[in-house]
Write a protein that holds these residues in place. Sequence first.
Motif, short mmCIF file in Angstrom:
data_model
loop_
_atom_site.label_atom_id
_atom_site.label_comp_id
_atom_site.label_asym_id
_atom_site.label_seq_id
_atom_site.Cartn_x
_atom_site.Cartn_y
_atom_site.Cartn_z
N MET A 177 -2.96 50.75 59.76
CA MET A 177 -3.40 52.12 59.47
C MET A 177 -2.79 53.14 60.43
N LEU A 206 -2.65 56.79 58.66
CA LEU A 206 -3.92 56.97 57.95
C LEU A 206 -5.06 57.40 58.86
N ALA A 228 -0.83 60.67 56.23
CA ALA A 228 -0.28 59.41 55.74
C ALA A 228 1.20 59.57 55.43
#
Length: 157
Positions: free
Chosen positions: A70, A75, A80
Amino acid sequence: MSEGLLIAIVGAAIAAVLCGIGSAIGVQMGGKAAAGVCSEKPELFGKLLILQALPGTQGIYGFIVAILVMIRLGLLGGNAVQITTQQGWSFFGACMPIAIVGLISAIYQAKTAVSAIHMTAKQPDASAKGMTMTAMVETYAILALLASILIVLGIAV
């Protein structure tokens, strides 16, 4: 959200979930055995708690890999990155060593821990030997963790 990003997220989720399942099963197995021993020998609780906890580490390893993915994908920072489908599959594949080995090793580590708990019930001074035997199974989870981390870090984003 791109297809690649979704595939990578699924890989990270699988790593966290399968390792968590393995650890939950493992800690339950150890707890079940330890509860039986503690009912007759409550003074062994501290030694047995360590043996019960050992199969729980794989859940942590899967979580670490999921968080690392992530972070690499942006994220957690709210931005992102857009990755290709091929990159997504690369992240997915990078999560599989810890996902698979974490699930299986936690269960087998628990089986060893249960045996060590039974040994400690009969010979309380042997608990360190049981911890060593149980920790030997951990070696393979650590190798899988390192493989997943190195692969995740090696993927160009």
